[in-house]
Design an enzyme around this catalytic site. Structure first.
Site, PDB file in Angstrom:
ATOM      1  CG  HIS A  48      -0.470  -0.312   2.308  1.00  0.00           C
ATOM      2  ND1 HIS A  48       0.226  -1.544   3.583  1.00  0.00           N
ATOM      3  CD2 HIS A  48      -0.189   1.381   3.344  1.00  0.00           C
ATOM      4  CE1 HIS A  48       0.585  -0.893   4.189  1.00  0.00           C
ATOM      5  NE2 HIS A  48       0.376   0.658   3.926  1.00  0.00           N
ATOM      6  CD  GLU A  74       2.011   2.687   7.126  1.00  0.00           C
ATOM      7  OE1 GLU A  74       2.527   2.912   6.155  1.00  0.00           O
ATOM      8  OE2 GLU A  74       1.890   1.682   7.302  1.00  0.00           O
TER       9      GLU A  74
END
Length: 90
Positions: A48, A74
């Site tokens: 990703h 994140e």
């Protein structure tokens, strides 16, 4: 697996790294994209975090929505990233 948490890298950058490691003059970013897009263990190998050179959020086997959620989790800088309007990765 060396892509840092919350960071992104392009398919072209990965192709350049692999070409250098193998002593090749060139490696296809498209070939890297194909390998990344078909990764069966995409949570362990952080696919990703790989984006298109132009900022396209493409090539994630788990789907674009999941890729966006993971990058958001994140706290990755997504200001230059976008969802492609068409393509096979949607």
């Amino acid at each position: 697996m060396s892509i840092q948490y919350g960071k992104t890298i392009t398919y072209g950058e990965i192709a350049e790294i692999i070409a250098n490691q193998r002593g090749l003059a060139h490696m296809s970013a498209q070939a890297v994209g194909g390998a990344v897009g078909h990764n069966k263990i995409s949570i362990i190998v952080p696919c990703h975090r790989v984006v298109g050179t132009n900022g396209s959020l493409t090539g994630y086997a788990g789907g674009i929505d999941r890729k966006i959620r993971l990058l958001t989790l994140e706290k990755a800088d997504m200001s230059s990233l976008f969802t492609p309007k068409r393509g096979t990765a949607l």
